[in-house]
Design a protein around this motif. Structure first.
Motif, PDB file in Angstrom:
ATOM      1  N   ARG A  15      57.352   2.010  44.564  1.00 33.16           N
ATOM      2  CA  ARG A  15      56.652   3.067  43.827  1.00 33.16           C
ATOM      3  C   ARG A  15      56.214   4.153  44.787  1.00 33.16           C
ATOM      4  O   ARG A  15      55.910   3.877  45.943  1.00 33.16           O
ATOM      5  N   GLU A  16      56.155   5.350  44.242  1.00 30.50           N
ATOM      6  CA  GLU A  16      55.581   6.482  44.976  1.00 30.50           C
ATOM      7  C   GLU A  16      54.154   6.667  44.475  1.00 30.50           C
ATOM      8  O   GLU A  16      53.924   6.666  43.261  1.00 30.50           O
ATOM      9  N   PHE A  17      53.225   6.793  45.389  1.00 28.42           N
ATOM     10  CA  PHE A  17      51.830   7.037  45.040  1.00 28.42           C
ATOM     11  C   PHE A  17      51.398   8.379  45.609  1.00 28.42           C
ATOM     12  O   PHE A  17      51.777   8.728  46.722  1.00 28.42           O
ATOM     13  N   ALA A  18      50.595   9.099  44.851  1.00 25.80           N
ATOM     14  CA  ALA A  18      50.118  10.414  45.287  1.00 25.80           C
ATOM     15  C   ALA A  18      48.842  10.261  46.113  1.00 25.80           C
ATOM     16  O   ALA A  18      47.879  11.004  45.938  1.00 25.80           O
ATOM     17  N   HIS A  19      48.833   9.261  46.981  1.00 26.28           N
ATOM     18  CA  HIS A  19      47.676   8.971  47.820  1.00 26.28           C
ATOM     19  C   HIS A  19      48.161   8.652  49.229  1.00 26.28           C
ATOM     20  O   HIS A  19      49.254   8.112  49.394  1.00 26.28           O
ATOM     21  N   PRO A  20      47.346   8.945  50.248  1.00 27.74           N
ATOM     22  CA  PRO A  20      47.751   8.649  51.622  1.00 27.74           C
ATOM     23  C   PRO A  20      47.794   7.147  51.898  1.00 27.74           C
ATOM     24  O   PRO A  20      47.120   6.369  51.206  1.00 27.74           O
ATOM     25  N   PRO A  21      48.569   6.715  52.900  1.00 25.00           N
ATOM     26  CA  PRO A  21      48.671   5.288  53.234  1.00 25.00           C
ATOM     27  C   PRO A  21      47.311   4.629  53.453  1.00 25.00           C
ATOM     28  O   PRO A  21      47.107   3.475  53.056  1.00 25.00           O
ATOM     29  N   GLU A  22      46.370   5.344  54.061  1.00 22.69           N
ATOM     30  CA  GLU A  22      45.050   4.771  54.337  1.00 22.69           C
ATOM     31  C   GLU A  22      44.340   4.342  53.054  1.00 22.69           C
ATOM     32  O   GLU A  22      43.638   3.331  53.027  1.00 22.69           O
ATOM     33  N   LYS A  23      44.532   5.104  52.004  1.00 17.65           N
ATOM     34  CA  LYS A  23      43.896   4.785  50.725  1.00 17.65           C
ATOM     35  C   LYS A  23      44.554   3.551  50.089  1.00 17.65           C
ATOM     36  O   LYS A  23      43.867   2.661  49.589  1.00 17.65           O
ATOM     37  N   LEU A  24      45.870   3.486  50.143  1.00 16.79           N
ATOM     38  CA  LEU A  24      46.561   2.298  49.638  1.00 16.79           C
ATOM     39  C   LEU A  24      46.164   1.076  50.443  1.00 16.79           C
ATOM     40  O   LEU A  24      45.981  -0.006  49.884  1.00 16.79           O
ATOM     41  N   TRP A  25      46.045   1.244  51.741  1.00 10.44           N
ATOM     42  CA  TRP A  25      45.687   0.131  52.621  1.00 10.44           C
ATOM     43  C   TRP A  25      44.345  -0.467  52.204  1.00 10.44           C
ATOM     44  O   TRP A  25      44.198  -1.688  52.149  1.00 10.44           O
ATOM     45  N   ARG A  26      43.386   0.397  51.887  1.00  9.29           N
ATOM     46  CA  ARG A  26      42.078  -0.088  51.425  1.00  9.29           C
ATOM     47  C   ARG A  26      42.244  -0.944  50.177  1.00  9.29           C
ATOM     48  O   ARG A  26      41.645  -2.023  50.065  1.00  9.29           O
ATOM     49  N   ALA A  27      43.064  -0.484  49.236  1.00 11.11           N
ATOM     50  CA  ALA A  27      43.251  -1.225  47.977  1.00 11.11           C
ATOM     51  C   ALA A  27      43.997  -2.545  48.192  1.00 11.11           C
ATOM     52  O   ALA A  27      43.842  -3.481  47.404  1.00 11.11           O
ATOM     53  N   LEU A  28      44.786  -2.629  49.252  1.00 10.99           N
ATOM     54  CA  LEU A  28      45.533  -3.855  49.553  1.00 10.99           C
ATOM     55  C   LEU A  28      44.726  -4.848  50.377  1.00 10.99           C
ATOM     56  O   LEU A  28      45.108  -6.015  50.477  1.00 10.99           O
ATOM     57  N   THR A  29      43.626  -4.383  51.000  1.00 15.27           N
ATOM     58  CA  THR A  29      42.936  -5.251  51.960  1.00 15.27           C
ATOM     59  C   THR A  29      41.435  -5.430  51.724  1.00 15.27           C
ATOM     60  O   THR A  29      40.819  -6.236  52.409  1.00 15.27           O
ATOM     61  N   GLN A  30      40.840  -4.708  50.798  1.00 13.37           N
ATOM     62  CA  GLN A  30      39.411  -4.890  50.534  1.00 13.37           C
ATOM     63  C   GLN A  30      39.247  -5.777  49.292  1.00 13.37           C
ATOM     64  O   GLN A  30      39.742  -5.426  48.209  1.00 13.37           O
ATOM     65  N   PRO A  31      38.562  -6.914  49.458  1.00 14.72           N
ATOM     66  CA  PRO A  31      38.484  -7.909  48.379  1.00 14.72           C
ATOM     67  C   PRO A  31      38.068  -7.359  47.013  1.00 14.72           C
ATOM     68  O   PRO A  31      38.682  -7.717  46.007  1.00 14.72           O
ATOM     69  N   HIS A  32      37.068  -6.501  46.952  1.00 14.26           N
ATOM     70  CA  HIS A  32      36.634  -6.003  45.638  1.00 14.26           C
ATOM     71  C   HIS A  32      37.701  -5.115  45.008  1.00 14.26           C
ATOM     72  O   HIS A  32      37.837  -5.079  43.789  1.00 14.26           O
ATOM     73  N   LEU A  33      38.498  -4.422  45.825  1.00 13.62           N
ATOM     74  CA  LEU A  33      39.583  -3.592  45.285  1.00 13.62           C
ATOM     75  C   LEU A  33      40.777  -4.460  44.892  1.00 13.62           C
ATOM     76  O   LEU A  33      41.402  -4.234  43.853  1.00 13.62           O
ATOM     77  N   ILE A  34      41.093  -5.480  45.687  1.00 14.80           N
ATOM     78  CA  ILE A  34      42.177  -6.411  45.335  1.00 14.80           C
ATOM     79  C   ILE A  34      41.870  -7.050  43.978  1.00 14.80           C
ATOM     80  O   ILE A  34      42.745  -7.176  43.129  1.00 14.80           O
ATOM     81  N   GLU A  35      40.604  -7.417  43.788  1.00 14.01           N
ATOM     82  CA  GLU A  35      40.215  -8.038  42.515  1.00 14.01           C
ATOM     83  C   GLU A  35      40.427  -7.083  41.345  1.00 14.01           C
ATOM     84  O   GLU A  35      40.799  -7.504  40.246  1.00 14.01           O
ATOM     85  N   ALA A  36      40.217  -5.787  41.582  1.00 16.46           N
ATOM     86  CA  ALA A  36      40.334  -4.796  40.501  1.00 16.46           C
ATOM     87  C   ALA A  36      41.769  -4.632  39.998  1.00 16.46           C
ATOM     88  O   ALA A  36      41.983  -4.298  38.834  1.00 16.46           O
ATOM     89  N   TRP A  37      42.767  -4.880  40.846  1.00 10.80           N
ATOM     90  CA  TRP A  37      44.158  -4.694  40.398  1.00 10.80           C
ATOM     91  C   TRP A  37      45.006  -5.962  40.437  1.00 10.80           C
ATOM     92  O   TRP A  37      46.051  -6.017  39.799  1.00 10.80           O
ATOM     93  N   LEU A  38      44.559  -7.001  41.159  1.00 14.66           N
ATOM     94  CA  LEU A  38      45.384  -8.199  41.289  1.00 14.66           C
ATOM     95  C   LEU A  38      44.636  -9.438  40.790  1.00 14.66           C
ATOM     96  O   LEU A  38      44.837  -9.863  39.661  1.00 14.66           O
ATOM     97  N   MET A  39      43.779 -10.012  41.633  1.00 13.32           N
ATOM     98  CA  MET A  39      43.043 -11.225  41.266  1.00 13.32           C
ATOM     99  C   MET A  39      41.787 -11.350  42.116  1.00 13.32           C
ATOM    100  O   MET A  39      41.681 -10.728  43.169  1.00 13.32           O
ATOM    101  N   LYS A  40      40.887 -12.238  41.674  1.00 14.41           N
ATOM    102  CA  LYS A  40      39.739 -12.606  42.503  1.00 14.41           C
ATOM    103  C   LYS A  40      40.299 -13.207  43.789  1.00 14.41           C
ATOM    104  O   LYS A  40      41.353 -13.846  43.770  1.00 14.41           O
ATOM    105  N   ASN A  41      39.558 -13.032  44.900  1.00 11.83           N
ATOM    106  CA  ASN A  41      40.110 -13.462  46.180  1.00 11.83           C
ATOM    107  C   ASN A  41      39.019 -13.589  47.232  1.00 11.83           C
ATOM    108  O   ASN A  41      37.901 -13.109  47.048  1.00 11.83           O
ATOM    109  N   ASP A  42      39.387 -14.214  48.352  1.00 11.43           N
ATOM    110  CA  ASP A  42      38.517 -14.249  49.530  1.00 11.43           C
ATOM    111  C   ASP A  42      39.317 -13.757  50.739  1.00 11.43           C
ATOM    112  O   ASP A  42      39.300 -14.335  51.816  1.00 11.43           O
TER     113      ASP A  42
END
Length: 137
Positions: A15-42
């Motif tokens: 997918r192409e996202f209209a956001h910089p890599p740093e912003k995607l990285w946060r969503a892939l690596t910060q637990p509260h953001l991962i929970e928002a789009w994927l699953m609860k996690n630690d």
């Protein structure tokens, strides 16, 4: 290469996202953001960290295999008889980011898991886009 690797399948979502890599990285690596789009996690973004993803249907056991901030993240994904590896690759693309997600290791006879992953990852990356839209840069 062993014989089984010749017969495994991979689910790939790009997918192409209209956001910089740093912003995607946060969503892939910060637990509260991962929970928002994927699953609860630690999740902790650290090499060899073992973590769990939890949903209503059960849990996924994971271990971080590779981590290169703002570029790539790879972890094991073990659930319901499936032992696979999920790899995220972020590539700058103009003002945004090209995201490639690959889940490798689907064995012959794991059609339900393979088809479920194809459906699920498309749904999850759409949810990821919604989470990114709400995040500050």
């Amino acid at each position: 290469m062993n014989d089984t690797s010749l017969h495994t399948r991979t689910v790939t979502v790009e997918r192409e996202f209209a956001h910089p890599p740093e912003k995607l990285w946060r969503a892939l690596t910060q637990p509260h953001l991962i929970e928002a789009w994927l699953m609860k996690n630690d999740f902790v973004p650290a090499l060899h960290h073992r973590f769990k993803l939890s949903a209503d249907w059960g849990a996924v056991d994971c271990e971080v295999l590779e981590i290169e901030p703002n570029r790539s993240l790879s972890y094991t994904w073990a659930a319901m008889g499936l032992d696979s590896v999920v790899t995220w690759t972020l590539t700058p693309a103009g003002a945004g980011t090209h995201l490639k997600m690959e889940q490798t290791g689907f064995q012959p006879g794991q059609d339900a898991a393979y088809n479920g992953a194809k459906y699920g990852w498309n749904k999850f990356t759409a949810a990821l886009d919604e989470v990114l839209a709400k995040l500050d840069d």
